[in-house]
Enzyme design. Structure first.
Site, mmCIF file in Angstrom:
data_model
loop_
_atom_site.group_PDB
_atom_site.id
_atom_site.type_symbol
_atom_site.label_atom_id
_atom_site.label_comp_id
_atom_site.label_asym_id
_atom_site.label_seq_id
_atom_site.Cartn_x
_atom_site.Cartn_y
_atom_site.Cartn_z
ATOM 1 N N ALA A 92 0.860 -1.183 0.000
ATOM 2 C CA ALA A 92 0.000 0.000 0.000
ATOM 3 C C ALA A 92 0.896 1.233 0.000
ATOM 4 O O ALA A 92 2.071 1.152 0.363
ATOM 5 C CB ALA A 92 -0.860 -0.014 1.266
ATOM 6 N N GLY A 145 0.408 -5.101 0.922
ATOM 7 C CA GLY A 145 -0.749 -4.994 0.044
ATOM 8 C C GLY A 145 -0.445 -5.532 -1.355
ATOM 9 O O GLY A 145 -1.372 -5.929 -2.082
ATOM 10 N N GLU A 153 -1.095 -9.100 -1.030
ATOM 11 C CA GLU A 153 -2.552 -9.261 -0.876
ATOM 12 C C GLU A 153 -3.248 -9.101 -2.224
ATOM 13 O O GLU A 153 -4.237 -9.782 -2.519
ATOM 14 C CB GLU A 153 -3.086 -8.229 0.122
ATOM 15 C CG GLU A 153 -2.611 -8.524 1.540
ATOM 16 C CD GLU A 153 -3.067 -7.465 2.516
ATOM 17 O OE1 GLU A 153 -2.617 -6.304 2.375
ATOM 18 O OE2 GLU A 153 -3.870 -7.766 3.402
ATOM 19 N N GLU A 192 4.450 -5.586 7.020
ATOM 20 C CA GLU A 192 3.674 -4.560 7.729
ATOM 21 C C GLU A 192 4.008 -4.458 9.211
ATOM 22 O O GLU A 192 3.896 -3.392 9.807
ATOM 23 C CB GLU A 192 2.171 -4.834 7.594
ATOM 24 C CG GLU A 192 1.610 -4.563 6.216
ATOM 25 C CD GLU A 192 1.578 -5.803 5.348
ATOM 26 O OE1 GLU A 192 2.389 -6.724 5.575
ATOM 27 O OE2 GLU A 192 0.750 -5.857 4.423
HETATM 28 N N1 CAA Z 1 4.611 3.437 0.048
HETATM 29 C C1 CAA Z 1 5.114 4.637 -0.262
HETATM 30 N N2 CAA Z 1 6.398 4.857 -0.571
HETATM 31 C C2 CAA Z 1 7.215 3.798 -0.559
HETATM 32 C C3 CAA Z 1 6.771 2.504 -0.232
HETATM 33 C C4 CAA Z 1 5.397 2.342 0.079
HETATM 34 N N3 CAA Z 1 4.871 1.146 0.380
HETATM 35 N N4 CAA Z 1 7.811 1.658 -0.304
HETATM 36 C C5 CAA Z 1 8.874 2.387 -0.665
HETATM 37 N N5 CAA Z 1 8.533 3.681 -0.821
HETATM 38 C C6 CAA Z 1 9.388 4.792 -1.234
HETATM 39 C C7 CAA Z 1 10.484 5.070 -0.210
HETATM 40 O O1 CAA Z 1 10.025 5.951 0.776
HETATM 41 C C8 CAA Z 1 11.553 5.662 -1.082
HETATM 42 O O2 CAA Z 1 11.205 7.016 -1.307
HETATM 43 P P1 CAA Z 1 12.354 8.135 -1.493
HETATM 44 O O3 CAA Z 1 13.126 7.697 -2.695
HETATM 45 O O4 CAA Z 1 11.564 9.386 -1.661
HETATM 46 O O5 CAA Z 1 13.161 8.108 -0.231
HETATM 47 C C9 CAA Z 1 11.406 4.929 -2.409
HETATM 48 O O6 CAA Z 1 10.086 4.367 -2.406
HETATM 49 C C10 CAA Z 1 12.395 3.803 -2.602
HETATM 50 O O7 CAA Z 1 12.360 2.981 -1.447
HETATM 51 P P2 CAA Z 1 13.702 2.438 -0.777
HETATM 52 O O8 CAA Z 1 14.704 3.520 -0.673
HETATM 53 O O9 CAA Z 1 13.301 1.732 0.465
HETATM 54 O O10 CAA Z 1 14.192 1.402 -1.882
HETATM 55 P P3 CAA Z 1 14.855 -0.021 -1.694
HETATM 56 O O11 CAA Z 1 15.112 -0.526 -3.050
HETATM 57 O O12 CAA Z 1 15.958 0.048 -0.714
HETATM 58 O O13 CAA Z 1 13.718 -0.950 -1.019
HETATM 59 C C11 CAA Z 1 11.548 -1.889 -0.715
HETATM 60 C C12 CAA Z 1 12.548 -1.254 -1.707
HETATM 61 C C13 CAA Z 1 12.078 -3.252 -0.228
HETATM 62 C C14 CAA Z 1 10.258 -2.091 -1.451
HETATM 63 C C15 CAA Z 1 11.390 -0.966 0.521
HETATM 64 O O14 CAA Z 1 11.099 0.346 0.065
HETATM 65 C C16 CAA Z 1 10.283 -1.358 1.457
HETATM 66 O O15 CAA Z 1 10.491 -2.192 2.306
HETATM 67 N N6 CAA Z 1 9.101 -0.716 1.308
HETATM 68 C C17 CAA Z 1 8.012 -0.904 2.227
HETATM 69 C C18 CAA Z 1 7.313 -2.193 1.980
HETATM 70 C C19 CAA Z 1 6.144 -2.307 2.911
HETATM 71 O O16 CAA Z 1 6.243 -2.119 4.110
HETATM 72 N N7 CAA Z 1 4.994 -2.668 2.338
HETATM 73 C C20 CAA Z 1 3.810 -2.808 3.102
HETATM 74 C C21 CAA Z 1 3.080 -1.503 3.097
HETATM 75 S S1 CAA Z 1 1.754 -1.490 4.235
HETATM 76 C C22 CAA Z 1 0.534 -2.358 3.489
HETATM 77 O O17 CAA Z 1 0.643 -2.819 2.394
HETATM 78 C C23 CAA Z 1 -0.659 -2.449 4.386
HETATM 79 C C24 CAA Z 1 -1.812 -3.189 3.884
HETATM 80 O O18 CAA Z 1 -1.908 -4.386 4.066
HETATM 81 C C25 CAA Z 1 -2.962 -2.478 3.347
#
Ligand code: CAA
Length: 689
Positions: free
Chosen positions: A60, A99, A102, A122
């Protein structure tokens, strides 16, 4: 059709293609685009859901959390996938996270690239999958495997995903082409919601819960996530979804998730320096001076990331011992299965011993990690100045000393900066990068780039005694020591802060680090430095008795041979009482709330000073330092985030309370706290003018 979501008919299949860089987060435009695109399925044979760029959906869009929801929601989009009249295949490459996974579970089939990974991260944001994941995943994998993924947060490999039933097949080669071919073979819908509910597996559930309770002590999401996953076994699907939503909304609106989301973005922001746009120098060979615990750990951190390292120590025996220690750490890591033995040996081979200073002539970055004394550091930098290439970057790992004085002793102070690692340097993620008065933008950009390459979380600090982290720690340790002298037993002080969420109490920590370190520091203080004698009088007396902490088997606590558990010691209790009497302290009952409050206020007040002096660029950088270097509980977001939860007015009022009680020396509120209390501002929003 939006540019973010496009469609194409190929081989009678509808391809729904998403392009939302950098990680295809499932923001509103994506959800809306996918729902609309699915309306084009018509009489296609199947639908393939595919993402452009480096990854399938990474989850998400976290930036939308806390804002008013916009329709279609993620559950709406997933429902559209489920109700699409023809089979939908998720073509997973890169990662399918949260998400994103999901969404894949809303599809009928999942094809996964061999190098891809899927997971529910998450929990690191203080939540759990809230778009049906806790109800759908267990219907494929059973309760235990879903619970493990949900509580642990780490993604699993493609092979494992197929093994546990989460994905259908591993794909080699072009994921899109393979997914189209796969979709053409599927003639029936296969909704997960129609599968039978999973069976309970109590022993496996208990084992997962025990693991999570230890690893994530204090995090309320553990309990809620478990409740949601277990609902998949006890409730019909729709009711399970409702339960999941209810628990998810509780968490997402709470302070723990807010704090953990704050850290997620703060850890990405800390690598950015306002106004810095220099190009980093390319790094090949790394030099490390000093083969003790720090130097060895730093060498390993670089070797682990593929760098060739030259390690030097003026003492040949120390160098041999340091290398042996590194070898044994690598072998232990291979024995635990963290790396293969071949990889461990490769890493070890990347660290080459050097027997003279000239070995650093070819290095691009040289980091010294020698004894923490100015004369020793200066002597090292004189040698580095002599042998290093003029364009090499020179870094010191000092934790306290004045970087500008070290730099001033070199021919070119613009290439000198601090790279303050935390022990063990090959494990701890924090790296304080200290920018001196003359440090060039190129040197700073290079150090930041190095941090990224060795997968550290960098925070830039200005020059001051102890930089961001250790400078703040002084007041924290002082208040812990004073609470003890005023009446709390050492174990009560430690328990109060452990229960607050710190990994260990400050007094047990002092024993671990060695009481002689603080003792020596207090004796080598320079003009302008000060400390509270009452807070450390016990430690001083203990060191003089030969009780230096864990390493001598006794300090503030006693230690049984081979056991690191702190044991309260009646000798110390009597000594505390005697010293308190000597200093005219009337002992009283000090409640755990007071211990926590005083220690936290000391951290926050110093943090505010660090911020207003411009030592830290932003308050979130201070939080990153504390969460990654000092074990501050992530669910509290760091000391400044915690301060913002309490509110500046409350903090001011409590500081003034202690100021009245104990005098102004340590308790004068920072002017910034006063300013925020008056304007209703927060540390998070404050910017230095
Ligand atoms: N939402 C918004 N922005 C996100 C994002 C997300 N889910 N995931 C990454 N970004 C953004 C980061 O903030 C970063 O932004 P900036 O360049 O402005 O700093 C950019 O994308 C790149 O991210 P990383 O620097 O972290 O890149 P990476 O290659 O090192 O890692 C990744 C990539 C493994 C996907 C890592 O970004 C990550 O772990 N992201 C979060 C994943 C996550 O937690 N997903 C679950 C979300 S909650 C959810 O989905 C709830 C639900 O069930 C409804």
């Amino acid at each position: 059709m939006s540019e973010i979501v496009t469609t194409e008919i190929r081989d009678e299949c509808l391809i729904v293609r998403v392009n939302n860089p950098p990680v295809n987060a499932l923001g509103h435009a994506v959800r809306d685009g996918v729902v609309n695109a699915l309306k084009e399925a018509g009489d296609a044979k199947g639908v393939v859901l595919h993402c452009e760029g480096r990854t399938f959906f990474a989850g998400a869009d976290i930036t939308e959390f806390g804002k008013p929801p916009k329709s279609p929601s993620l559950p709406d989009m997933i429902e559209a996938l489920e109700t699409c009249p023809v089979p939908v295949v998720a073509a997973i490459h890169g990662m399918a996270l949260g998400g994103g996974l999901e969404t894949a579970l809303g599809c009928d089939y999942r094809l996964i690239d061999r190098k891809a990974r899927v997971g529910f991260p998450e929990i690191d944001l203080g939540i759990f999958p809230g778009a049906g994941g806790t109800q759908r995943a267990p219907r494929l994998t059973g309760i235990a495997a879903t619970l493990a993924m949900t509580l642990d947060g780490k993604p699993v490999s493609a092979a494992r995903a197929v093994d546990i039933g989460l994905c259908d097949e591993v794909s080699d080669g072009d994921i899109l082409e393979n997914a189209i071919a796969f979709a053409r073979q599927q003639s029936v819908k296969r909704r997960i919601r129609d599968l039978p509910a999973p069976a309970m597996d109590q022993p496996a559930i208990d084992a997962e819960l025990a693991k999570a309770a230890k690893a994530r002590r204090g995090q309320i999401a553990i309990e809620k996530a478990t409740e949601a996953v277990l609902a998949s076994a006890s409730l019909p699907f729709e009711q399970g979804l409702e339960k999941e939503r209810e628990l998810f909304l509780e968490l997402i609106g709470g302070s723990q998730s807010r704090a953990m989301r704050h850290l997620f973005f703060s850890e990405r922001l800390s690598a950015k320096v306002d106004g810095l746009n220099a190009t980093p120098k390319s790094l090949g060979l790394i030099g490390v001076v000093g083969s003790g615990t720090m130097g060895g750990g730093i060498a390993m951190a670089f070797a682990n990331a593929g760098f060739a390292v030259r390690l030097f120590d003026a003492n040949a025996d120390a160098l041999a011992a340091g290398l042996e220690k590194i070898r044994s750490l690598y072998m232990a890591s291979a024995a635990k299965g963290r790396t293969s033995e071949a990889e461990a040996l490769d890493r070890y081979d990347r660290i080459q011993p050097a027997d003279n200073w000239e070995a650093f002539a070819a290095c691009d970055l040289i980091i010294e990690a020698v004894f923490e004394r100015m004369d020793v550091k200066k002597a090292v930098f004189a040698e580095l100045d002599r042998v290093a290439r003029p364009d090499a970057i020179l870094a010191t790992n000092t934790s306290y000393l004045d970087l500008d004085v070290i730099a001033a002793g070199t021919k070119d102070p613009t290439r000198v900066l601090g790279m303050h690692f935390f022990s063990p340097a090959n494990v701890m993620r924090l790296l304080e990068i200290v920018r001196g008065a003359k440090t060039s933008d190129t040197a700073l950009a290079t150090a930041l780039d190095a941090a990224k390459k060795i997968r550290k979380v960098p925070v830039v600090s200005g020059v001051c005694h102890g930089f961001i982290g250790n400078r703040m720690l002084k007041g924290y340790g002082r208040e812990a020591g004073l609470c003890m002298m005023e009446g709390a037993a050492p174990q009560d002080v430690d328990k109060a802060l452990f229960d607050f969420g710190m990994p260990m109490g400050p007094l047990a920590m002092a024993d671990l680090a060695g009481l002689d370190i603080g003792y020596d520091n207090r004796r080598s203080m320079t003009a302008g430095e000060d400390y509270e004698p009452l807070a450390s009088v016990l430690q001083d007396r203990l060191v003089e008795m030969g009780r230096k902490g864990q390493k001598t088997g006794a300090g503030i606590y006693n230690y049984e041979p081979g056991d690191r558990t702190p044991q309260p010691d009646p000798v110390v209790t009597a000594l505390i009482e005697e010293l308190a009497k000597e200093h005219g302290v009337k002992r009283r009952n000090v409640a755990s709330e007071e211990i926590v409050e005083r220690c936290m206020l000391a951290l926050i007040n110093e943090g505010a000073a660090i911020l207003s002096e411009g030592i830290a660029q932003r308050s979130s950088d201070i939080d990153v330092v504390y969460a990654n270097g000092y074990g501050f509980p992530r669910y509290r977001g760091g000391p400044m985030c915690y301060a913002d939860e309490l509110g500046a007015a409350h903090i001011l009022e409590r500081l003034e309370h202690y100021q009245e009680k104990y005098g102004p020396k340590w308790w004068t509120p920072s002017p910034l706290i006063r300013e925020l209390a008056e304007t209703g501002g927060t540390f998070g929003q404050w910017k230095k003018g």
